[in-house]
Structures are given as C-alpha cells and as structure tokens.
Design a protein around this motif. Structure first.
Motif, PDB file in Angstrom:
ATOM      1  N   LEU A  60       0.825  -1.202   0.000  1.00  0.00           N
ATOM      2  CA  LEU A  60       0.000   0.000   0.000  1.00  0.00           C
ATOM      3  C   LEU A  60       0.863   1.258   0.000  1.00  0.00           C
ATOM      4  N   ARG A  61       1.945   1.233   0.759  1.00  0.00           N
ATOM      5  CA  ARG A  61       2.829   2.401   0.803  1.00  0.00           C
ATOM      6  C   ARG A  61       3.444   2.662  -0.566  1.00  0.00           C
ATOM      7  N   ARG A  62       3.889   1.589  -1.242  1.00  0.00           N
ATOM      8  CA  ARG A  62       4.498   1.766  -2.556  1.00  0.00           C
ATOM      9  C   ARG A  62       3.480   2.289  -3.570  1.00  0.00           C
ATOM     10  N   LEU A  63       2.273   1.738  -3.541  1.00  0.00           N
ATOM     11  CA  LEU A  63       1.231   2.178  -4.470  1.00  0.00           C
ATOM     12  C   LEU A  63       0.864   3.632  -4.208  1.00  0.00           C
ATOM     13  N   THR A  64       0.721   3.995  -2.931  1.00  0.00           N
ATOM     14  CA  THR A  64       0.373   5.369  -2.578  1.00  0.00           C
ATOM     15  C   THR A  64       1.443   6.342  -3.044  1.00  0.00           C
ATOM     16  N   ALA A  65       2.712   6.013  -2.818  1.00  0.00           N
ATOM     17  CA  ALA A  65       3.807   6.891  -3.229  1.00  0.00           C
ATOM     18  C   ALA A  65       3.837   7.062  -4.743  1.00  0.00           C
ATOM     19  N   ALA A  66       3.608   5.972  -5.475  1.00  0.00           N
ATOM     20  CA  ALA A  66       3.657   6.044  -6.936  1.00  0.00           C
ATOM     21  C   ALA A  66       2.492   6.859  -7.499  1.00  0.00           C
ATOM     22  N   LEU A  67       1.279   6.569  -7.031  1.00  0.00           N
ATOM     23  CA  LEU A  67       0.097   7.254  -7.561  1.00  0.00           C
ATOM     24  C   LEU A  67       0.109   8.739  -7.221  1.00  0.00           C
ATOM     25  N   HIS A  68       0.341   9.048  -5.959  1.00  0.00           N
ATOM     26  CA  HIS A  68       0.300  10.451  -5.559  1.00  0.00           C
ATOM     27  C   HIS A  68       1.536  11.210  -6.029  1.00  0.00           C
ATOM     28  N   GLY A  69       2.640  10.505  -6.258  1.00  0.00           N
ATOM     29  CA  GLY A  69       3.801  11.164  -6.830  1.00  0.00           C
ATOM     30  C   GLY A  69       3.509  11.671  -8.233  1.00  0.00           C
ATOM     31  N   ALA A  70       2.861  10.840  -9.049  1.00  0.00           N
ATOM     32  CA  ALA A  70       2.508  11.258 -10.403  1.00  0.00           C
ATOM     33  C   ALA A  70       1.505  12.401 -10.386  1.00  0.00           C
ATOM     34  N   THR A  71       0.529  12.310  -9.483  1.00  0.00           N
ATOM     35  CA  THR A  71      -0.472  13.372  -9.380  1.00  0.00           C
ATOM     36  C   THR A  71       0.165  14.690  -8.947  1.00  0.00           C
ATOM     37  N   SER A  72       1.080  14.635  -7.980  1.00  0.00           N
ATOM     38  CA  SER A  72       1.725  15.844  -7.488  1.00  0.00           C
ATOM     39  C   SER A  72       2.546  16.524  -8.576  1.00  0.00           C
ATOM     40  N   GLN A  73       3.220  15.739  -9.402  1.00  0.00           N
ATOM     41  CA  GLN A  73       3.988  16.316 -10.499  1.00  0.00           C
ATOM     42  C   GLN A  73       3.075  17.101 -11.436  1.00  0.00           C
TER      43      GLN A  73
END
Length: 232
Positions: A60-73
């Motif tokens: 869950l941590r990895r998925l959250t970091a990946a998804l929200h990282g792309a959104t934040s960019q």
C-alpha cells in the motif's frame, strides 16, 4: 515572507489536523542531480506517515507513493501550492466515548492562477458569471471573506470505468472557493473534492473554515489551528 509591489503576495492559511499534506516538487528540486531522488524520498515518507510502519502495508505504501507522486507532479505544473488528503471520522464525539459511524475521505488542493484582476470585486463578479454559465453547472454564490470578495462553487461529476465484468460508476462532489488577490493579477483557488457525496454539508463547513483563515501579504493567520502554510 515579505512582498514588494513588484512581487506576488505571500499566501497564508490554516487547515484542519485531519489533512495529510502530499509532497509537491519544490523549486529547489529542479536543476539538481538528485532532484528525482529527493522527491521520491519525500513521497515515501508521506506514504509511511499515512499508512504506518506495519510490514504488511508495504504494498500500500508503494502504491500510494507512486500514484500520488505522479499526481503531485501534474498538479505542480498547474500552479498548485498545497495538496492534501483529508480523513475525517463522521459521528462519534471528541472524547472518543462514542465510536465514529464511518470514515470519510476527501482531497484538498490550493492553487494560484493568472487572471486579469483590475479590482477584486469586479473579478469575483466576473468569475461568478462565468461559472454560472459553465458546463459544470452547479451552485454559485458570491461571498465576502476576511481576505476579500470570493466565489463559492459547488458542482458534481460522474466517472465511469470500463471493467471486464461491466461498467462501474462513481459520483463526486466538488466545493471550490475562488478568491482574487487584493492587488496582483492572480486568483487563489481552493478546491475540495470527495466521492463521499453524502458528506457535502460537512465538507462545505470544512472548506469555509479554511477560507476564513486565508491571508495575503505579510499577515499570516493567527490562532491555534494547526499547519499554517505560507507561499510566495
């Protein structure tokens, strides 16, 4: 932060403690050899703070970091200066003697957009007129905030996913506050969205409380509310 007549005003506001700020790419990240690594590290820290340290939650941590990282960019490229996930218990009571009925979630973004702004009152009236005739429809209202005239816009949307076993649809509600800067040719947009449409009234109050604390220039909101943010 200070501002001059030639520099954009700083922005300050408070958010409730139920919001978990999502990292945005910082200006200092650009042009450095390890910019991507720094941002990735901050996203991993956010996911860890959000989900905790339990080993079984690592996917869950990895998925959250990946998804929200792309959104934040993407959001940073659109002028977003603050992005957060809100997790609000509904029901129960403050002392914890009654268990909340459920947990409601939302997303909060605060962004700055360029706009010809000869006068905040005229700009707010023009924004209200434009939103009132826009494709999103919804409800539009002119309001007066401590930081100046503003526009509240409430609208709904429907999302449909094509899955192997058919379509899945979900409804979202969005509450916006459009606030012209007092002098600059810019506007501040606070947007709170949620799929928990039954909690619309709750989130209207949440965003209203945040909007009441917005300040421009050197004055940062006072009070005991946590997590004041200042940008400039």
């Amino acid at each position: 932060m200070t501002s001059s007549s030639n520099a954009p005003a700083a922005i300050g506001f408070h958010v409730q403690p139920e919001f978990h700020p999502v990292p945005l790419p910082a200006d200092s990240d650009s042009g450095t050899d390890n910019a991507g690594e720094d941002f990735d590290a901050r996203m991993r820290g956010f996911a860890r703070d959000y989900w905790g340290e339990a080993e079984e939650r690592e996917p869950l941590r990895r998925l959250t970091a990946a998804l929200h990282g792309a959104t934040s960019q993407q959001l940073a490229g659109q002028g977003t200066v603050y992005h957060a996930l809100g997790v609000f218990p509904i029901g129960g009571n403050p002392d914890g003697t009654l268990t909340p009925e459920r947990v409601s979630r939302c997303t909060l973004t605060v962004s700055v957009r360029d706009l010809d702004n000869p006068d905040p009152h005229l700009s707010a009236a023009g924004i209200a007129e434009t939103l009132g005739h826009g494709q999103d429809g919804g409800e539009v209202q002119l309001v007066s905030l401590p930081a100046g005239p503003a526009v509240v816009h409430i609208a709904g949307s429907r999302a449909v996913w094509q899955l192997t076993d058919g379509e899945q649809e979900r409804f979202f509600v969005r509450v916006e506050v459009w606030l012209p800067f007092p002098r600059d040719d810019r506007i501040l947009l606070l947007c709170l969205s949620t799929a928990d449409v039954q909690d619309l009234f709750h989130y209207q109050a949440v965003l209203a409380d945040i909007a009441d604390t917005v300040s421009f220039g050197d004055a940062v909101p006072d009070g005991d509310a946590p997590r004041a943010r200042t940008f400039g």
